[in-house]
Write a protein that holds these residues in place. Structure first.
Motif, mmCIF file in Angstrom:
data_model
loop_
_atom_site.group_PDB
_atom_site.id
_atom_site.type_symbol
_atom_site.label_atom_id
_atom_site.label_comp_id
_atom_site.label_asym_id
_atom_site.label_seq_id
_atom_site.Cartn_x
_atom_site.Cartn_y
_atom_site.Cartn_z
ATOM 1 N N HIS A 251 -15.660 -2.719 4.764
ATOM 2 C CA HIS A 251 -14.676 -0.550 4.715
ATOM 3 C C HIS A 251 -15.547 -0.348 6.238
ATOM 4 N N ASP B 268 -5.249 1.203 -0.395
ATOM 5 C CA ASP B 268 -6.282 0.726 -1.057
ATOM 6 C C ASP B 268 -7.207 0.973 -1.919
ATOM 7 N N ILE C 22 -12.533 -5.678 1.506
ATOM 8 C CA ILE C 22 -12.935 -6.185 2.243
ATOM 9 C C ILE C 22 -13.722 -5.362 3.337
ATOM 10 N N VAL D 56 -14.008 -2.058 -1.124
ATOM 11 C CA VAL D 56 -12.563 -1.260 -0.890
ATOM 12 C C VAL D 56 -11.644 -2.763 -0.501
ATOM 13 N N TYR D 57 -10.871 -3.061 -1.915
ATOM 14 C CA TYR D 57 -9.538 -3.900 -2.203
ATOM 15 C C TYR D 57 -8.440 -3.668 -1.540
ATOM 16 N N ARG D 58 -7.728 -4.298 -0.761
ATOM 17 C CA ARG D 58 -6.861 -4.651 -0.583
ATOM 18 C C ARG D 58 -5.912 -5.197 -1.407
ATOM 19 N N VAL E 268 -8.597 0.276 6.596
ATOM 20 C CA VAL E 268 -8.681 1.048 5.462
ATOM 21 C C VAL E 268 -7.350 1.858 5.603
ATOM 22 N N TYR E 269 -6.214 1.384 4.935
ATOM 23 C CA TYR E 269 -5.592 1.693 4.999
ATOM 24 C C TYR E 269 -4.860 2.316 3.170
ATOM 25 N N TRP F 172 -4.669 -8.629 -9.885
ATOM 26 C CA TRP F 172 -6.010 -7.977 -10.296
ATOM 27 C C TRP F 172 -6.395 -9.014 -11.493
ATOM 28 N N ASN G 268 0.627 -0.813 -0.085
ATOM 29 C CA ASN G 268 0.093 0.108 0.339
ATOM 30 C C ASN G 268 0.742 1.247 0.141
#
Length: 158
Positions: free
Chosen positions: A75, A84, A73, A153-155, A80-81, A63, A28
Motif C-alpha cells: 500500500h 481493497d 499489495i 492490503v489485499y486486492r 490502493v483502490y 479468499w 472493487n
C-alpha cells in the motif's frame, strides 16, 4: 520556488488520489456498491470479517476463509483502490492533531477501503468496532501513523 514545488506536489497528489478513486477495478467497484448498501446494518453475526466475506462472495472473488482476502499489495508503493480489503494484526496507530494525540489499536481486524485520499489515508467500512458496534460504519484512518503491528492490503481476485 518552494511554493511552486509545493503546488506541484499538491496537484500531483490530487491526481494520484483522484486516479485511485476514479479508475476502480470492476470487482472493487462491485464490492464498494455492496458495502454502501449495507452501511448502518449488521452483516451476518457482525464480526469484522463477515463484511469482507459477504462482499467477496457477492462478486465471486477468492479468499482463503481466514485472513487472506486476495492478492497482497504494497500500500506504500502500489495504487490502493476503494474495494481493497485491509487486515490489521497487533496494530497501534498514533495521530496528532494540534495538541491532542489519538491512539488507535487493533489486535486482529478486517475492513474494506471505501475512499482513498492519499497514500495510507483512507475511509474504511467495518463492523465490530467501538464507534458502530456490530453494524457497518465508516471511519477515517491514516496508516502513516503506524507505530506497531502489521497492516496488509489485499486486492480482490476473481
Amino acid at each position: 520556488m518552494v511554493i511552486a514545488l509545493l503546488l506541484i506536489f499538491v496537484v500531483g497528489l490530487g491526481g494520484i488520489t483522484s486516479l485511485a478513486n476514479d479508475t476502480i477495478p470492476q470487482t472493487n467497484a462491485a464490492i464498494v456498491e455492496y458495502v454502501e448498501s449495507v452501511i448502518g446494518t449488521q452483516v451476518d453475526r457482525g464480526e469484522c470479517w463477515d463484511l469482507a466475506n459477504q462482499a467477496l462472495k457477492r462478486v465471486n472473488a477468492k479468499w482463503d476463509g481466514q485472513y487472506v482476502y486476495g492478492k497482497a499489495i504494497d500500500h506504500k508503493k502500489e495504487p490502493v483502490y476503494p474495494g481493497d480489503i485491509v487486515h490489521f494484526r497487533n496494530v497501534t496507530i498514533k495521530q496528532t492533531e494540534g495538541l491532542t494525540t489519538y491512539t488507535q489499536t487493533m489486535e486482529e481486524h478486517t475492513a474494506i477501503i471505501v475512499k482513498v485520499y492519499a497514500v495510507g489515508v483512507f475511509d474504511l467500512a467495518h463492523q465490530n468496532t467501538n464507534f458502530s458496534g456490530r453494524k457497518v460504519g465508516v471511519s477515517p484512518i491514516d496508516l502513516n501513523g503506524l507505530v506497531k503491528g502489521k497492516v496488509t492490503v489485499y486486492r480482490p481476485v476473481k
